[in-house]
Design a protein around this motif. Structure first.
Motif, PDB file in Angstrom:
ATOM      1  N   UNK A 138       0.858  -1.183   0.000  1.00 44.01           N
ATOM      2  CA  UNK A 138       0.000   0.000   0.000  1.00 44.01           C
ATOM      3  C   UNK A 138       0.896   1.236   0.000  1.00 44.01           C
ATOM      4  N   UNK A 139       0.688   2.109  -0.988  1.00 38.53           N
ATOM      5  CA  UNK A 139       1.506   3.307  -1.141  1.00 38.53           C
ATOM      6  C   UNK A 139       0.726   4.534  -0.665  1.00 38.53           C
ATOM      7  N   UNK A 140       1.416   5.369   0.092  1.00 43.15           N
ATOM      8  CA  UNK A 140       0.820   6.648   0.497  1.00 43.15           C
ATOM      9  C   UNK A 140       0.958   7.649  -0.644  1.00 43.15           C
ATOM     10  N   UNK A 141       0.051   8.634  -0.718  1.00 46.17           N
ATOM     11  CA  UNK A 141       0.133   9.600  -1.825  1.00 46.17           C
ATOM     12  C   UNK A 141       1.485  10.296  -1.919  1.00 46.17           C
ATOM     13  N   UNK A 142       2.115  10.605  -0.768  1.00 44.74           N
ATOM     14  CA  UNK A 142       3.383  11.328  -0.817  1.00 44.74           C
ATOM     15  C   UNK A 142       4.524  10.490  -1.383  1.00 44.74           C
ATOM     16  N   UNK A 143       4.265   9.142  -1.573  1.00 44.34           N
ATOM     17  CA  UNK A 143       5.292   8.301  -2.177  1.00 44.34           C
ATOM     18  C   UNK A 143       5.227   8.339  -3.701  1.00 44.34           C
ATOM     19  N   UNK A 144       4.213   8.992  -4.259  1.00 37.62           N
ATOM     20  CA  UNK A 144       4.025   9.051  -5.704  1.00 37.62           C
ATOM     21  C   UNK A 144       4.390  10.435  -6.212  1.00 37.62           C
ATOM     22  N   UNK A 145       4.378  10.605  -7.529  1.00 36.58           N
ATOM     23  CA  UNK A 145       4.717  11.897  -8.127  1.00 36.58           C
ATOM     24  C   UNK A 145       3.627  12.915  -7.829  1.00 36.58           C
ATOM     25  N   UNK A 146       4.001  14.210  -7.932  1.00 38.05           N
ATOM     26  CA  UNK A 146       3.048  15.276  -7.644  1.00 38.05           C
ATOM     27  C   UNK A 146       1.866  15.220  -8.586  1.00 38.05           C
ATOM     28  N   UNK A 147       2.106  14.908  -9.871  1.00 39.40           N
ATOM     29  CA  UNK A 147       1.008  14.816 -10.820  1.00 39.40           C
ATOM     30  C   UNK A 147       0.057  13.696 -10.468  1.00 39.40           C
ATOM     31  N   UNK A 148       0.597  12.536 -10.050  1.00 39.19           N
ATOM     32  CA  UNK A 148      -0.245  11.394  -9.676  1.00 39.19           C
ATOM     33  C   UNK A 148      -1.066  11.725  -8.434  1.00 39.19           C
ATOM     34  N   UNK A 149      -0.454  12.429  -7.478  1.00 38.19           N
ATOM     35  CA  UNK A 149      -1.188  12.836  -6.280  1.00 38.19           C
ATOM     36  C   UNK A 149      -2.363  13.722  -6.659  1.00 38.19           C
ATOM     37  N   UNK A 150      -2.144  14.696  -7.583  1.00 40.47           N
ATOM     38  CA  UNK A 150      -3.250  15.546  -8.033  1.00 40.47           C
ATOM     39  C   UNK A 150      -4.356  14.707  -8.651  1.00 40.47           C
ATOM     40  N   UNK A 151      -3.993  13.672  -9.393  1.00 38.75           N
ATOM     41  CA  UNK A 151      -5.003  12.825 -10.056  1.00 38.75           C
ATOM     42  C   UNK A 151      -5.771  11.993  -9.035  1.00 38.75           C
ATOM     43  N   UNK A 152      -5.082  11.570  -7.945  1.00 44.03           N
ATOM     44  CA  UNK A 152      -5.780  10.828  -6.882  1.00 44.03           C
ATOM     45  C   UNK A 152      -6.862  11.705  -6.267  1.00 44.03           C
ATOM     46  N   UNK A 153      -6.465  12.921  -5.858  1.00 43.35           N
ATOM     47  CA  UNK A 153      -7.429  13.783  -5.181  1.00 43.35           C
ATOM     48  C   UNK A 153      -8.479  14.333  -6.153  1.00 43.35           C
ATOM     49  N   UNK A 154      -8.140  14.444  -7.422  1.00 45.19           N
ATOM     50  CA  UNK A 154      -9.157  14.804  -8.416  1.00 45.19           C
ATOM     51  C   UNK A 154     -10.221  13.722  -8.460  1.00 45.19           C
ATOM     52  N   UNK A 155      -9.812  12.443  -8.439  1.00 44.88           N
ATOM     53  CA  UNK A 155     -10.765  11.332  -8.453  1.00 44.88           C
ATOM     54  C   UNK A 155     -11.632  11.354  -7.201  1.00 44.88           C
ATOM     55  N   UNK A 156     -10.993  11.637  -6.046  1.00 45.45           N
ATOM     56  CA  UNK A 156     -11.752  11.705  -4.804  1.00 45.45           C
ATOM     57  C   UNK A 156     -12.799  12.814  -4.882  1.00 45.45           C
ATOM     58  N   UNK A 157     -12.398  14.004  -5.376  1.00 46.06           N
ATOM     59  CA  UNK A 157     -13.329  15.126  -5.482  1.00 46.06           C
ATOM     60  C   UNK A 157     -14.509  14.786  -6.383  1.00 46.06           C
ATOM     61  N   UNK A 158     -14.234  14.107  -7.514  1.00 45.76           N
ATOM     62  CA  UNK A 158     -15.319  13.787  -8.445  1.00 45.76           C
ATOM     63  C   UNK A 158     -16.320  12.838  -7.803  1.00 45.76           C
ATOM     64  N   UNK A 159     -15.803  11.868  -7.040  1.00 47.32           N
ATOM     65  CA  UNK A 159     -16.703  10.929  -6.371  1.00 47.32           C
ATOM     66  C   UNK A 159     -17.521  11.643  -5.300  1.00 47.32           C
ATOM     67  N   UNK A 160     -16.853  12.452  -4.506  1.00 50.08           N
ATOM     68  CA  UNK A 160     -17.541  13.159  -3.428  1.00 50.08           C
ATOM     69  C   UNK A 160     -18.596  14.106  -3.989  1.00 50.08           C
ATOM     70  N   UNK A 161     -18.280  14.788  -5.104  1.00 47.71           N
ATOM     71  CA  UNK A 161     -19.220  15.742  -5.691  1.00 47.71           C
ATOM     72  C   UNK A 161     -20.536  15.068  -6.049  1.00 47.71           C
ATOM     73  N   UNK A 162     -20.462  13.847  -6.541  1.00 46.20           N
ATOM     74  CA  UNK A 162     -21.677  13.148  -6.951  1.00 46.20           C
ATOM     75  C   UNK A 162     -22.441  12.581  -5.756  1.00 46.20           C
ATOM     76  N   UNK A 163     -21.719  12.450  -4.607  1.00 44.83           N
ATOM     77  CA  UNK A 163     -22.383  11.912  -3.424  1.00 44.83           C
ATOM     78  C   UNK A 163     -23.150  12.985  -2.649  1.00 44.83           C
ATOM     79  N   UNK A 164     -22.579  14.187  -2.545  1.00 47.51           N
ATOM     80  CA  UNK A 164     -23.152  15.168  -1.614  1.00 47.51           C
ATOM     81  C   UNK A 164     -24.175  16.094  -2.246  1.00 47.51           C
TER      82      UNK A 164
END
Length: 669
Positions: free
Chosen positions: A581-607
């Motif tokens: 299991x990799x933490x976000x800070x172990x990945x590249x900055x661009x990949x981290x942005x893509x992780x949190x972009x995915x989280x935001x998109x999921x959350x937006x559709x939930x709330x």
């Protein structure tokens, strides 16, 4: 919800700027410092108002940052949008002195009331926290903030209870946290320990109270004995001092009388000397008498001369007229004789002789009158000189003795005679004082030999007893001071006894508070654990679905490079690469942005219960071309967002959308 139009009337660098937006994808292009972030912030401020901070944050808050550059009094804007099948117009004044929001229903032509100064009361789920953590992302801020976790926990708890919106896990936990602080503050361990320690200290100090009382009684008895001895000695001293005092008073009276006589003698002698200096000798007095006599004789002579001078002056003034009156008849007779001689027949020598004789008579009479007048004038001149000399000599006397008239000199002579009488009197008084002084020396002699010149009423009798009394008084004073110190210590112990009783009462109260506080804290901690356990169980139901959605989107963006994302009950994200299991800070900055972009998109559709605009401000700066193309393709295919606003300073987003045959609305700042 679709944002149709932005009117930046007075906001930041913009003045009367109008921006039109469309449904679907909108590319808002602008170079650096063209105002993209200002437009993005304007949308947030129109929905929720400007944020104002206090203290150190003041001056760096949103309100200050976007105050109009033109410096005018206006600070306002408008926004038109479509929501719930209605057209709305939002009008907001941001100025601190008149901040307010007005919402107009353009479809129904009426104003819509808002409970707060934002639209959270009109649009379900539209809070500032949800907005920032889902549909709106600023530059390099895709990672949700600290309120994201509690917000999502509340959302899932509400979903688990029937999709209501009554439970706020974050508020509940914060409330319990504050209540725990209050419960803990009701009892102070430090105060309890301090009270117990102080009570023990007071008990130790109170143990010596009986010993202090015995010591004080012994001191009082000793002091009473000393005071009685002092009283006996003082009686003996008083008797000796009375006799000595009587003799001293007699000596003082004689010495005082002697001193008074001597002082009077000295004063009289000084007065006599001064009077003798002012009086002068008998010869001087005789001289003054001679001067006054000479002055009076000369003054009488001067007055006689002045009287004679006045008479001669009056006589001389009438002589001229009188002489003419006397000469004129003689001359007239001569003329008549001359004329008459011719008439009566006098001729020749007789006629001439008669005329000459009369003329000679007239001339002789005139000469006699002139001579007499000259002698009077000469006498007048002599009197003038004599008067002037007398006045000069009189004035010299006045100036010599510095007086204005002779009367003052007479007064001075009279004063001299009076002073001589005073001198005689003073000499007699001095003689009397001298005899009195000699009479006092015999009775005064024994007292001078005994007491000296300076005698006082301070008696030297009983001196030894006085020294003993002084020592005894010092001992009594020391004993009194020691007794007072012991008394003060006992008073302090009495106060300490009272303080100990109060402390014991307070310790009992603190023990009861401790018990109640511990029971309350246990109850609160149990409530916190229960909420956390329930949240974890709820997450077990919804967390898997949320993780699956995020994993699918993240895998789509990365072309399957990462297939699975995990999200725990605290919404911490990890990446599963089948080995670890990799933490976000172990990945590249661009990949981290893509992780949190995915989280935001999921959350937006939930709330949100209906599609909302998605606002991305330079969110793809760290994306490579392939992952950006995948992301844009996914956005174009989505129906979950009513509108997508992409703020960018590059042209590649627009070029990629063209290559994907995706329609978009282009706005250039």
């Amino acid at each position: 919800m679709i944002i149709k139009q932005l009117n930046l009337d007075h906001f930041g660098k913009f003045h009367d700027r109008e921006i039109h937006l469309e449904k679907g994808i909108n590319i808002v292009y602008g170079a650096n410092e063209s105002g993209k972030s200002t437009v993005h912030s304007f949308i947030q401020c129109m929905l929720f108002g400007t944020e104002r901070l206090r203290g150190r944050g003041a001056g760096k808050d949103i309100y200050t940052k976007y105050q109009p550059w033109d410096g005018g009094g206006s600070y306002e804007g408008r926004m038109r949008l479509t929501c719930q099948n209605q057209n709305w117009r939002l009008m907001r004044n941001f100025h601190k002195d008149d901040s307010h929001l007005t919402v107009i229903d353009e479809t129904g032509g009426r104003e819509i009331p808002c409970r707060e100064d934002d639209i959270s009361s009109l649009i379900d789920g539209m809070t500032l926290s949800n907005y920032r953590n889902s549909i709106s992302s600023g530059q390099l801020s895709l990672q949700p903030d600290g309120q994201f976790t509690t917000g999502m926990q509340s959302y899932m708890a509400n979903m688990a209870m029937g999709a209501t919106d009554n439970v706020d896990v974050g508020k509940a936990l914060n409330y319990l946290k504050e209540e725990r602080k209050k419960a803990a503050s009701k009892f102070s361990h430090q105060e309890y320990e301090d009270c117990v320690k102080e009570a023990e200290n007071l008990r130790r100090k109170l143990e010596g109270r009986m010993a202090l009382m015995s010591q004080q009684k012994a001191l009082e008895r000793e002091r009473e004995n000393i005071l009685e001895r002092i009283r006996q000695l003082e009686c003996d001293v008083d008797d000796a001092m009375k006799q000595d005092r009587q003799e001293r008073m007699k000596a003082i009276r004689l010495i005082q009388e002697n001193n008074d006589v001597a002082a009077m003698y000295k004063a009289k002698k000084a007065e006599l000397r001064e009077m003798e200096n002012q009086t002068g000798s008998q010869k001087y007095q005789q001289h003054l008498n001679d001067v006054m006599e000479e002055y009076e004789v000369r003054q009488n002579k001067l007055e006689d001369d002045r009287s004679r001078y006045s008479e001669l002056e009056e006589q001389n003034e009438g002589n001229g007229i009188r002489n003419l009156a006397l000469i004129f008849p003689v001359a007239a007779v001569a003329v008549l004789v001359w004329l008459a001689g011719g008439l009566v027949g006098l001729k020749g020598i007789a006629h001439i002789a008669a005329a000459i004789l009369l003329t000679v008579l007239a001339a002789g009479f005139a000469f006699m009158l002139i001579r007499t007048s000259g002698k009077k004038k000469e006498r007048i001149e002599q009197l003038e000189a004599e008067i002037e000399e007398l006045e000069s000599r009189q004035q010299a006397i006045l100036e010599k003795y510095q007086i204005d008239d002779i009367a003052q000199l007479k007064e001075r002579g009279q004063d001299q005679r009076s002073r001589q009488e005073v001198v005689v009197r003073l000499r007699k008084e001095l003689e009397n004082l001298r005899r009195r002084y000699d009479q006092l020396q015999e009775p005064l002699k024994p007292y001078i030999e005994k007491y000296g010149e300076s005698v006082t009423l301070e008696s030297s009798a009983g001196q030894k007893q006085k020294q003993t009394i002084q020592q005894l008084r010092k001992q009594a004073s020391d004993l009194l001071r020691q007794s007072e110190q012991l008394n003060w210590q006992m008073e302090q112990l009495d106060e300490k006894q009272s303080s100990l009783e109060k402390l014991e009462t307070k310790i009992s109260e603190l023990k009861e508070q401790k018990k109640n506080s511990e029971e309350e804290i246990k109850a609160i901690e149990l409530s916190q654990k229960t909420i956390q356990d329930i949240t974890a169980r709820i997450h077990g139901s919804f967390g898997t679905q949320l993780a699956d959605y995020i994993s699918q989107l993240f895998s789509y963006i990365t072309d399957g490079a990462h297939k699975k994302l995990n999200i725990d009950e605290k919404f911490q994200v990890t990446v599963d690469d089948d080995r670890q299991l990799l933490l976000p800070q172990q990945l590249s900055a661009g990949t981290v942005d893509q992780i949190y972009f995915s989280v935001r998109m999921a959350v937006s559709q939930m709330i949100f219960s209906e599609p909302m605009p998605l606002i991305l401000d330079d969110s793809f700066a760290l994306y490579d071309d392939e992952r950006l193309k995948n992301t844009l393709r996914w956005l174009a295919e989505q129906k979950a967002f009513s509108q997508i606003l992409i703020f960018t300073c590059h042209h590649r987003e627009a070029e990629m959308l063209k290559s994907l045959n995706c329609d978009y609305h282009y706005v250039e700042l």
